[in-house]
Design an enzyme around this catalytic site. Sequence first.
Site, PDB file in Angstrom:
ATOM      1  N   SER A  58      35.270  46.079  45.680  1.00  0.00           N
ATOM      2  CA  SER A  58      35.386  44.577  45.492  1.00  0.00           C
ATOM      3  C   SER A  58      34.213  44.258  46.420  1.00  0.00           C
ATOM      4  O   SER A  58      33.177  44.639  46.328  1.00  0.00           O
ATOM      5  CB  SER A  58      36.751  44.162  45.929  1.00  0.00           C
ATOM      6  OG  SER A  58      36.945  42.681  45.344  1.00  0.00           O
ATOM      7  N   ASP A 114      41.096  42.705  35.118  1.00  0.00           N
ATOM      8  CA  ASP A 114      40.699  42.497  36.559  1.00  0.00           C
ATOM      9  C   ASP A 114      40.339  41.002  36.696  1.00  0.00           C
ATOM     10  O   ASP A 114      39.649  40.476  35.869  1.00  0.00           O
ATOM     11  CB  ASP A 114      39.490  43.145  37.017  1.00  0.00           C
ATOM     12  CG  ASP A 114      39.449  43.016  38.483  1.00  0.00           C
ATOM     13  OD1 ASP A 114      38.718  44.096  39.266  1.00  0.00           O
ATOM     14  OD2 ASP A 114      39.564  42.004  39.020  1.00  0.00           O
ATOM     15  N   HIS A 134      43.142  44.762  39.519  1.00  0.00           N
ATOM     16  CA  HIS A 134      41.621  44.761  40.520  1.00  0.00           C
ATOM     17  C   HIS A 134      41.743  46.271  41.203  1.00  0.00           C
ATOM     18  O   HIS A 134      40.787  46.916  41.224  1.00  0.00           O
ATOM     19  CB  HIS A 134      41.648  43.806  41.380  1.00  0.00           C
ATOM     20  CG  HIS A 134      40.508  43.655  42.060  1.00  0.00           C
ATOM     21  ND1 HIS A 134      39.096  43.673  41.606  1.00  0.00           N
ATOM     22  CD2 HIS A 134      40.499  43.061  43.604  1.00  0.00           C
ATOM     23  CE1 HIS A 134      38.404  43.350  42.734  1.00  0.00           C
ATOM     24  NE2 HIS A 134      39.067  43.139  43.795  1.00  0.00           N
TER      25      HIS A 134
END
Length: 320
Positions: free
Chosen positions: A139, A256, A286
């Site tokens: 991320s 996501d 995610h």
Amino acid sequence: EALADKHGASTAGDTPMMPEGSTPALSPQGVPYTELSHYINADGQHIFSRYWKPSGSPRALMFIVHGAGEHCCRYDDLAQILTALNFLVFSHDHVGHGQSEGERMTIHDFHIFVRDNIQHLDLMKKQYPDLPIFMCGHSMGGAIAILTVDERPDDFSGLILISPLVLPSPQSATSFKVFAAKLLNYVLPNLSLGSIDPSFVSRNKKEVEAYTTDPLVYHGGMKVSFGVQLLNATSRVEKALPLFKVPVLLFHGTLDKLCDIRGSHVMIDTIQSEEKTLKVYEGAFHALHKELPEVTSSVFQEIESWLQQKLGGTGSSNIV
Ligand SMILES: O=C1N[C@]2(CO1)C[C@H](C(=O)N1CCC(COc3ccc(F)cc3Cl)CC1)C2
């Protein structure tokens, strides 16, 4: 120059951090840093660092980079997989995160995350000068990893990215939020853009629960100023991609809502790396390393075989 102890954590033993009788620096959780492995960053802040060592002598290093609001101890499962492959795994909590110092999820320049990464990288290179080094970012940690490798391309043998932040997702960074963030940054930088919705992190209810109840995770709202730095990061990442040559293994879930999968498609199409793989997980959310068991076990298997193949190791390297 602070001495680095055997863990690569630099202690300030040789510079009097505090005059006699004063209290030692404490982590945000109230733990003295003398009891925590850490290094001191360029701003004099204590950065909590973590090391997972293999039983045998390590054959490579893996630098794990966590995402926004979370912390490096959430990567224990992944680290265990890697130490079983004789990797020495290391990581740290970014400034303003977890057990490191700094106002929670506050940064005035995204490059500070990259600068602190490079400092830790150099500490570990000094301790283990002959080992190949890999990086794994998730991320926002993916954006930090891309920008770290972009600055030190010769230091890395490969980069693994789990749903990296390359393009802001229209859900979490709606065009209104982006517009508002840029405008408000001048007048109300501390205004909250709202917090990360835990149900977007994973379909795995146990993992959502773990995230929600984790005291080291920041559950407060994302400041406008932090959102603007994330936008800075995505534009710096986009500029870095065309020159990117390090081998890349990319993972992204089709559902996501926190980091747009389009960013991983842009990345895999733009980088110049000869070895580049994108594994797409239908229906996944995610945090693929904390998703439903079939997703997470597949991700860990792919990582294992990719690394074995990179190290010319035994195991499932399919030589045809
Ligand atoms: O397991 C995990 N994964 C975590 C949490 O726990 C997810 C979190 C993480 O890093 N991101 C998720 C949120 C996203 C927001 O993005 C923005 C928001 C406003 C804005 F103006 C511009 C942007 Cl780009 C950044 C990346 C780490």
